[in-house]
Design a protein around this motif. Structure first.
Motif, mmCIF file in Angstrom:
data_model
loop_
_atom_site.group_PDB
_atom_site.id
_atom_site.type_symbol
_atom_site.label_atom_id
_atom_site.label_comp_id
_atom_site.label_asym_id
_atom_site.label_seq_id
_atom_site.Cartn_x
_atom_site.Cartn_y
_atom_site.Cartn_z
ATOM 1 N N GLY A 171 -100.898 -17.726 33.139
ATOM 2 C CA GLY A 171 -102.081 -17.469 32.334
ATOM 3 C C GLY A 171 -101.973 -16.138 31.600
ATOM 4 N N TYR A 172 -102.869 -15.931 30.689
ATOM 5 C CA TYR A 172 -102.863 -14.724 29.856
ATOM 6 C C TYR A 172 -102.958 -13.452 30.708
ATOM 7 N N HIS A 173 -103.885 -13.453 31.654
ATOM 8 C CA HIS A 173 -104.091 -12.250 32.468
ATOM 9 C C HIS A 173 -102.976 -12.055 33.489
ATOM 10 N N GLY A 174 -102.383 -13.144 33.974
ATOM 11 C CA GLY A 174 -101.294 -13.049 34.940
ATOM 12 C C GLY A 174 -99.967 -12.635 34.325
ATOM 13 N N ALA A 175 -99.838 -12.832 33.028
ATOM 14 C CA ALA A 175 -98.611 -12.434 32.316
ATOM 15 C C ALA A 175 -98.830 -11.035 31.761
ATOM 16 N N SER A 176 -98.648 -10.072 32.598
ATOM 17 C CA SER A 176 -98.900 -8.689 32.198
ATOM 18 C C SER A 176 -97.825 -8.196 31.237
ATOM 19 N N PHE A 200 -92.225 -2.618 24.416
ATOM 20 C CA PHE A 200 -93.078 -3.767 24.097
ATOM 21 C C PHE A 200 -94.113 -3.373 23.044
ATOM 22 N N TYR A 201 -94.847 -2.281 23.316
ATOM 23 C CA TYR A 201 -95.899 -1.858 22.385
ATOM 24 C C TYR A 201 -95.331 -1.409 21.042
ATOM 25 N N HIS A 202 -94.124 -0.866 21.045
ATOM 26 C CA HIS A 202 -93.490 -0.469 19.796
ATOM 27 C C HIS A 202 -93.227 -1.699 18.913
ATOM 28 N N GLY A 250 -97.146 -4.149 19.319
ATOM 29 C CA GLY A 250 -98.417 -3.498 19.003
ATOM 30 C C GLY A 250 -99.486 -3.736 20.056
ATOM 31 N N SER A 251 -99.636 -4.981 20.509
ATOM 32 C CA SER A 251 -100.642 -5.299 21.521
ATOM 33 C C SER A 251 -100.304 -6.639 22.176
ATOM 34 N N LYS A 252 -100.945 -6.880 23.279
ATOM 35 C CA LYS A 252 -100.753 -8.159 23.961
ATOM 36 C C LYS A 252 -101.320 -9.306 23.103
ATOM 37 N N ASP A 253 -102.423 -9.058 22.417
ATOM 38 C CA ASP A 253 -102.986 -10.078 21.526
ATOM 39 C C ASP A 253 -102.023 -10.419 20.393
ATOM 40 N N ALA A 254 -101.333 -9.402 19.862
ATOM 41 C CA ALA A 254 -100.336 -9.661 18.819
ATOM 42 C C ALA A 254 -99.207 -10.519 19.375
ATOM 43 N N THR A 262 -108.271 -17.386 26.067
ATOM 44 C CA THR A 262 -108.201 -15.993 26.509
ATOM 45 C C THR A 262 -108.225 -15.009 25.342
ATOM 46 N N LEU A 263 -108.086 -15.514 24.145
ATOM 47 C CA LEU A 263 -108.093 -14.633 22.969
ATOM 48 C C LEU A 263 -109.518 -14.256 22.563
ATOM 49 N N PRO A 264 -109.681 -13.100 21.936
ATOM 50 C CA PRO A 264 -110.988 -12.783 21.346
ATOM 51 C C PRO A 264 -111.337 -13.838 20.289
#
Length: 181
Positions: A11-16, A31-33, A36-40, A97-99
């Motif tokens: 799931g989205y929350h379990g895949a940190s 990862f963030y470089h 940018g974000s988990k949503d991206a 799980t997305l906004p």
């Protein structure tokens, strides 16, 4: 691919971000470089999955003699991808799980796949290879079957490609095929 696999399994929350970073051999900062974000990342996973579906549909249609064969070819190909953890498509359940603003983007892209699949079904109805059905409902049914195929190995760990075709994909199509008398 790594994020897709982790999100499908946990799931989205379990895949940190930590788990995704570890799976691809980078740091959390790396990862963030790149993302940018988990949503991206999840949007990229959806984009990859939907592009594979679109490509598979177009390819199947190009090599098939009728609408039914195009659908069956595409569905079998997509189910076999779902069985291969490294190539699996992101499950649509991740959408929840997305906004909301990101959900709208993915739903719009998904609807394009539904429309493309519906047009192939309509072509099959026209060419006589598919019985008269609600093309949009049939498209949703086929996409649901493809979406859930990544769970097959959970229930049948040693399922073969041939078994997946004959015991999973074929029954989905039984009501669509137009049998001749």
């Amino acid at each position: 691919r790594a994020a897709t696999s982790l999100i499908n399994r946990h799931g989205y929350h379990g895949a940190s971000v930590d788990k995704i970073s570890a799976a691809v051999g980078t740091t959390k900062g790396g990862f963030y470089h790149h993302m940018g974000s988990k949503d991206a990342m999840i949007l990229a996973c959806f984009d990859r999955s939907l592009a594979i579906m679109r490509e598979s549909l177009i390819s199947a249609e190009a090599i098939s003699k009728d609408g039914y064969q195009a659908l069956a070819t595409m569905a079998a190909h997509m189910v076999l991808l779902q069985l291969d953890d490294g190539k699996a498509l992101l499950r649509m359940s991740a959408l929840t799980t997305l906004p909301e603003n990101l959900q709208a983007i993915v739903i719009n892209k998904y609807q394009q796949i539904v429309h493309l699949l519906s047009s192939i079904i309509s072509d099959g109805i026209t060419d006589g290879s598919i019985r008269r059905v609600d093309a949009t409902l049939a498209a949703q049914m086929i996409l649901g079957m493809i979406n859930s195929a990544d769970e097959l190995r959970t229930f049948v760990p040693d399922i073969t490609e041939e078994d997946a075709r004959s015991l999973y994909v074929k029954p989905c199509f039984t009501g669509l095929f137009r049998e001749t008398a």
